[in-house]
Design an enzyme around this catalytic site. Structure first.
Site, PDB file in Angstrom:
ATOM      1  N   GLU A  47     -22.717 -35.368  29.472  1.00  0.00           N
ATOM      2  CA  GLU A  47     -24.157 -35.386  29.695  1.00  0.00           C
ATOM      3  C   GLU A  47     -24.696 -36.597  28.948  1.00  0.00           C
ATOM      4  OE1 GLU A  47     -22.821 -33.893  27.137  1.00  0.00           O
ATOM      5  OE2 GLU A  47     -24.101 -34.760  25.576  1.00  0.00           O
TER       6      GLU A  47
ATOM      7  N   SER B 232     -28.225 -46.604  14.024  1.00  0.00           N
ATOM      8  CA  SER B 232     -27.315 -45.953  14.965  1.00  0.00           C
ATOM      9  C   SER B 232     -27.021 -46.757  16.224  1.00  0.00           C
ATOM     10  CB  SER B 232     -27.862 -44.583  15.345  1.00  0.00           C
ATOM     11  OG  SER B 232     -29.185 -44.685  15.826  1.00  0.00           O
TER      12      SER B 232
ATOM     13  N   LYS C 153     -22.038 -43.759  19.393  1.00  0.00           N
ATOM     14  CA  LYS C 153     -21.488 -42.798  20.347  1.00  0.00           C
ATOM     15  C   LYS C 153     -20.010 -43.043  20.663  1.00  0.00           C
ATOM     16  CE  LYS C 153     -25.274 -40.417  21.268  1.00  0.00           C
ATOM     17  NZ  LYS C 153     -26.437 -41.198  21.626  1.00  0.00           N
TER      18      LYS C 153
HETATM   19  C1  LIG Z   1     -27.793 -40.811  21.165  1.00  0.00           C
HETATM   20  C2  LIG Z   1     -28.386 -41.615  20.104  1.00  0.00           C
HETATM   21  C3  LIG Z   1     -28.982 -41.015  18.989  1.00  0.00           C
HETATM   22  C4  LIG Z   1     -29.179 -39.542  18.846  1.00  0.00           C
HETATM   23  O1  LIG Z   1     -28.030 -38.782  18.854  1.00  0.00           O
HETATM   24  P1  LIG Z   1     -27.440 -38.123  17.522  1.00  0.00           P
HETATM   25  O2  LIG Z   1     -26.391 -37.210  18.027  1.00  0.00           O
HETATM   26  O3  LIG Z   1     -28.566 -37.414  16.848  1.00  0.00           O
HETATM   27  O4  LIG Z   1     -26.916 -39.221  16.697  1.00  0.00           O
HETATM   28  C5  LIG Z   1     -29.431 -41.827  17.972  1.00  0.00           C
HETATM   29  N1  LIG Z   1     -29.332 -43.180  18.061  1.00  0.00           N
HETATM   30  C6  LIG Z   1     -28.786 -43.785  19.128  1.00  0.00           C
HETATM   31  C7  LIG Z   1     -28.723 -45.267  19.161  1.00  0.00           C
HETATM   32  C8  LIG Z   1     -28.288 -43.032  20.183  1.00  0.00           C
HETATM   33  O5  LIG Z   1     -27.750 -43.643  21.232  1.00  0.00           O
END
Ligand SMILES: *Cc1c(COP(=O)(O)O)cnc(C)c1O
Length: 393
Positions: free
Chosen positions: A111, A377, A89
C-alpha cells in the site's frame, strides 16, 4: 521497562494480531520464521551489502550549521533523504523482499500514501524480478503523480483505492483484501510499523539501521554516542521507530515524535492521533486511533500524504502511554514554513513529512549546547507542486 515487543506480539497493551482466519497461516509462517531468517548470516550479508551498494548507506549525519545558528541550537540532520528512492522506506522494503524470497513468495503487494513506499516496493521487486501490485488512494494518485509514474516505470501495477477518504488507510484496506484472496503466494510488504505482529517489530528492526548509524557517526563527530534529543515525524511511525530504536533504553536521550496537525488539531482536518485518538483496532493491531464515539475511524487529513493516517504503530502508542517519547504536532503551515527555511538555509529541499519534524525546532526548549539529531526522513522532489502552490504564504 521494556519498549520492545513481547513474545505475544504486544507493546504493553498495544499490538497483537487481529486478523481474519484466512490470513492466519500466512502471518503465522512469517511470525515463526522472521527472526531466524533475519539473524542468519546469509541474510545479514545480502542485506548489508545491498544497503551499502544499492541504497547508499550509511546515510550521512550532517551538522546543519546555518539551521543551527538560526535556531541557536546544535542540529544534526540524519540524511535519509539521500537514500536511493529518496526516503527511509527503502531500508524496510529491501529487508522485506529478501525475507519474502526466503519464504518462497512469488507475488508482492504493497500500500502507499505519498508513493514513497510504493516506489521503494516497486524498486526492490524490479531488483529481485518479482511481480508487484501497489494499492494507492485515488486522492494520493492525483497529488503524488511523479511517484505514480515512477512505480509504473519500474514495472509495478498501481491500483486505485476508491473508498473512504481515498488515501492511505483505504489503500491499506484494499491491500489486506487482496492478501486475504491470495494468501499463499503473496507477501504483503507493509510500509510502516503498523499491521499485525510481527510486522511492527520486523519493520522497526529493518529501520533500526538509522539509529545504529547515528550512534557511530555521532561518536566520531562529537565524542559522544548519544544525543540529547532525537526528533522524527510520525505517520505510521517507521522512520521514528528506526531513529529511536537504539536509544530506547537510554533515558538521557529525549525522544520527540511529531504528528501532523493539518489545519489545526481541533479543526476537524488533522492527523494528530495521540491528541485525538483512543485505543482501537486498525489494520490488524491494537493501537491509538482517531475514531468517533461509536468506534468508526475518523478520516484523517494532512497536507503531506505520508502522515495522512488515522493511527500510529503500536510501539508508539506504548511510548506515548509510558511517557518514554513526547508527542507533539505541527500544522500544514508550520511544516511549509520550516521546509522553505530548510531550503534557503541548507540547500536541502525536505519531504513535507520531514518538514513537520523541522517545524518543531522552533518550539523545542533545549538547553545551550544540547545536541539534537533530526531524522530527515526524505527529500522533497515529490512535493514540488505543493511547495510551489503555497510559496506565497
Ligand atoms: C512515508 C514517509 C513518512 C511517514 O512514514 P513513517 O512510517 O511514519 O516513517 C515520513 N517521511 C517520509 C519522507 C515518508 O516517505
Amino acid at each position: 521497562m521494556s519498549y520492545q515487543v513481547n513474545e505475544k506480539g504486544y507493546y504493553g497493551s498495544f499490538g497483537g494480531a487481529f486478523i481474519p482466519e484466512m490470513l492466519f497461516p500466512n502471518v503465522e509462517d512469517l511470525r515463526s520464521r522472521y527472526l531466524t531468517i533475519m539473524e542468519s548470516d546469509d541474510f545479514k550479508k545480502e542485506f548489508n551489502s545491498l544497503l551499502r551498494d544499492y541504497v547508499g548507506r550509511p546515510s550521512p549525519l550532517y551538522y546543519a550549521s546555518r539551521l543551527s545558528t538560526h535556531h541557536n541550537k546544535e542540529i544534526y540532520l540524519k540524511r535519509e533523504d539521500l537514500n536511493h528512492t529518496g526516503a527511509h522506506k527503502i531500508n524496510n522494503t529491501l529487508g522485506q523482499i529478501l525475507l519474502a524470497k526466503r519464504l518462497g513468495k512469488k507475488r508482492i503487494i504493497a500500500e502507499t500514501g505519498a508513493g514513497q513506499h510504493g516506489v521503494a516496493a516497486a524498486t526492490v521487486c524490479a531488483l529481485m524480478g518479482l511481480e508487484c501490485i501497489v494499492y494507492m488512494g485515488e486522492v494520493d494518485i492525483e497529488r503524488q503523480a511523479p511517484n505514480v509514474a515512477r512505480m509504473k516505470l519500474l514495472g509495478a501495477k498501481v491500483v486505485p483505492a476508491l473508498c473512504g477518504s481515498r488515501t492511505l488507510k483505504d489503500a491499506t484496506n484494499e491491500a489486506i483484501r487482496d492478501w486475504i484472496n491470495n494468501p499463499v503466494e503473496t507477501h504483503y510488504i507493509i510500509g510502516s510499523v503498523v499491521g499485525p505482529h510481527p510486522y511492527p517489530d520486523m519493520v522497526a528492526r529493518f529501520q533500526s539501521v538509522i539509529s545504529e548509524e547515528i550512534r557511530t557517526q555521532l561518536l566520531s563527530k562529537t565524542g559522544k554516542e548519544t544525543p540529547d534529543y532525537v526528533i522524527a515525524c510520525v505517520g505510521g511511525g517507521s522512520n521514528a521507530a528506526g531513529a529511536f530504536y537504539h536509544f530506547l533504553d537510554e533515558p538521557s536521550v529525549k525522544l520527540i515524535a511529531v504528528e501532523a496537525a493539518g489545519k489545526g488539531i481541533h479543526s476537524g482536518h488533522s492527523a494528530a492521533t495521540m491528541v485525538l485518538g483512543k485505543p482501537g483496532i486498525i489494520h490488524g493491531s491494537k493501537t491509538m486511533l482517531m475514531q468517533t464515539e461509536d468506534g468508526q475511524i475518523t478520516e484523517p487529513y494532512s497536507i503531506s500524504a505520508g502522515l495522512d493516517y488515522p493511527g500510529v504503530g503500536p510501539v508508539h502508542a506504548h511510548l506515548f502511554e509510558t511517557g518514554r517519547a513526547t508527542f507533539v504536532s505541527a500544522t500544514d503551515e508550520e511544516a511549509l514554513a520550516a521546509a522553505y527555511l530548510c531550503c534557503r538555509l541548507e540547500g536541502i529541499i525536505p519531504a513535507l513529512e520531514s518538514a513537520h519534524a523541522l517545524a518543531h525546532l522552533d518550539k523545542l526548549k533545549s538547553a545551550p549546547g544540547e545536541i539534537i539529531v533530526l531524522n530527515l526522513s526524505g527529500r522533497g522532489d515529490k512535493d514540488l507542486a505543493t511547495y510551489i502552490k503555497h510559496q506565497n504564504l
